[in-house]
Design a protein around this motif. Sequence first.
Motif, mmCIF file in Angstrom:
data_model
loop_
_atom_site.group_PDB
_atom_site.id
_atom_site.type_symbol
_atom_site.label_atom_id
_atom_site.label_comp_id
_atom_site.label_asym_id
_atom_site.label_seq_id
_atom_site.Cartn_x
_atom_site.Cartn_y
_atom_site.Cartn_z
ATOM 1 N N GLN A 105 1.100 -1.178 -0.125
ATOM 2 C CA GLN A 105 0.344 0.174 -0.152
ATOM 3 C C GLN A 105 1.289 1.609 -0.130
ATOM 4 O OE1 GLN A 105 -2.870 0.465 -0.308
ATOM 5 N NE2 GLN A 105 -3.338 -2.032 -0.711
ATOM 6 N N ASN A 106 1.623 1.627 -0.513
ATOM 7 C CA ASN A 106 2.410 1.911 0.275
ATOM 8 C C ASN A 106 3.690 2.746 -1.845
ATOM 9 O OD1 ASN A 106 4.618 4.533 0.303
ATOM 10 N ND2 ASN A 106 6.417 2.964 0.767
ATOM 11 N N PRO A 107 2.870 3.196 -2.731
ATOM 12 C CA PRO A 107 3.833 3.309 -4.332
ATOM 13 C C PRO A 107 5.128 4.251 -3.944
ATOM 14 C CG PRO A 107 1.722 5.302 -3.221
ATOM 15 C CD PRO A 107 1.755 4.056 -2.716
ATOM 16 N N PRO A 108 5.658 3.606 -5.471
ATOM 17 C CA PRO A 108 7.118 4.247 -5.134
ATOM 18 C C PRO A 108 6.853 5.664 -5.971
ATOM 19 C CG PRO A 108 6.739 2.891 -7.369
ATOM 20 C CD PRO A 108 5.531 2.380 -5.777
ATOM 21 N N ARG A 109 7.661 6.491 -5.303
ATOM 22 C CA ARG A 109 7.688 8.020 -6.177
ATOM 23 C C ARG A 109 8.893 7.874 -7.235
ATOM 24 N NH1 ARG A 109 9.756 9.596 -0.293
ATOM 25 N NH2 ARG A 109 10.433 7.857 -0.657
ATOM 26 N N ILE A 110 8.717 7.947 -8.269
ATOM 27 C CA ILE A 110 9.182 7.681 -9.629
ATOM 28 C C ILE A 110 9.349 9.478 -10.270
ATOM 29 C CG2 ILE A 110 9.257 6.949 -12.056
ATOM 30 C CD1 ILE A 110 7.819 3.751 -10.184
ATOM 31 N N TYR A 111 10.530 9.582 -10.888
ATOM 32 C CA TYR A 111 10.525 10.298 -11.656
ATOM 33 C C TYR A 111 11.222 10.076 -12.673
ATOM 34 C CZ TYR A 111 12.855 14.988 -12.560
ATOM 35 O OH TYR A 111 12.946 16.932 -13.000
ATOM 36 N N LEU A 112 10.111 10.496 -13.988
ATOM 37 C CA LEU A 112 10.255 10.560 -15.320
ATOM 38 C C LEU A 112 10.769 11.574 -16.693
ATOM 39 C CD1 LEU A 112 9.513 8.473 -17.433
ATOM 40 C CD2 LEU A 112 7.156 9.079 -17.710
ATOM 41 N N SER A 113 11.766 12.195 -16.878
ATOM 42 C CA SER A 113 12.732 11.204 -16.891
ATOM 43 C C SER A 113 13.962 11.926 -16.364
ATOM 44 C CB SER A 113 12.981 11.030 -18.564
ATOM 45 O OG SER A 113 11.890 9.951 -18.526
ATOM 46 N N SER A 114 14.736 11.461 -15.735
ATOM 47 C CA SER A 114 15.886 12.523 -15.431
ATOM 48 C C SER A 114 17.002 12.579 -16.391
ATOM 49 C CB SER A 114 16.683 11.616 -13.924
ATOM 50 O OG SER A 114 17.497 10.048 -14.290
ATOM 51 N N VAL A 115 17.860 11.559 -17.566
ATOM 52 C CA VAL A 115 18.057 12.323 -18.489
ATOM 53 C C VAL A 115 17.848 11.732 -20.159
ATOM 54 C CG1 VAL A 115 20.805 11.450 -16.962
ATOM 55 C CG2 VAL A 115 19.390 10.009 -18.123
ATOM 56 N N THR A 116 16.819 11.761 -20.020
ATOM 57 C CA THR A 116 16.332 11.890 -21.567
ATOM 58 C C THR A 116 14.566 12.432 -21.578
ATOM 59 O OG1 THR A 116 15.607 10.516 -23.422
ATOM 60 C CG2 THR A 116 14.779 9.955 -21.488
#
Length: 312
Positions: A105-116
Amino acid sequence: MAQPRYQGYCTGKPTKLVKEKFGSANVYAQNAKSLLTKATGFIEAYDFTLNPYRGCQYGCSYCYAAAFSPNTKMRQDWGNWVIVKENAAEILAKELQKWYEKNPQNPPRIYLSSVTDPYQPLESQQQLTRRLLEVMLDVRDNNHPTPTLVIQTRSPIITRDIDYLQRFQRLRINMSIPTGSESVRRDFEPRSPSIKARLNALLKIKQNIEPFKGFVPKISITITPLLPTLATDELAFIQQLSIADRVVIQDFHPTYNRSLIASTRSEAEEIKQKYAWWYQNQQLNYMKFKNKLISQLTNIEIKEGKDGFGYE
Ligand code: SF4
């Protein structure tokens, strides 16, 4: 293990073939071993960065991501090659499954995108970012909450995916617009979409995602790095920024003698010479611009640097 050798960027026999050309870019296909990468530095508030591609067709003159090119020749030719991570969707599905087994129940925090840029022109053909969004939404089939997602782009192609975007409960869209002057944009990032196209994309997202249709994303405009805006364009630019909930500014990358700093690319440094009227008093001009944002955009969050890149 031997480094892959890319056709056109090596002597002798390549180990990676050119899959095709897209515009002026050589497109290679490769299978990734992993996709979610632990987020560090500027975006350490996230669990992971997610890059569907290596390389970026926009080839901005100041881009720090060029430093992560597979070899020196490709670094110098930044903007003219892209590596598609063909198996990205399958890998992401496996990695998310692993995450949710431990954190149902703890979703990941995702950064899309850092190098493209996940919505660079090639995405219109490959639809790889779209497939990744689909994988992230599929976690709901197992009653998991969807990841907290931040999408960093400068491309109007993002509007193609409005149907998916509105299904993320916690989504922030960061649209990069480093200047309010088209002539400055053309100097520093000649292959990127026009300022108008980026603002129109945000408008389209706002007009098409309404609470009764789905979740409404948060919207930032990232003026990072802050490039000069001509005096004749400044007022209109600041007014246009009010389409966002948050505006983020950041100094031009400082000139350190380190390989991961964008300004080590001589291209951007040379272009800066043309704007000596701004860069000779960069700190002062930065402060003046910041103060104008604060005084004119009273209902909008104004943040600086790292502080502005978080989801919250
Ligand atoms: S769009 Fe982003 S990743 Fe692509 S070249 Fe420009 S700054 Fe780099």
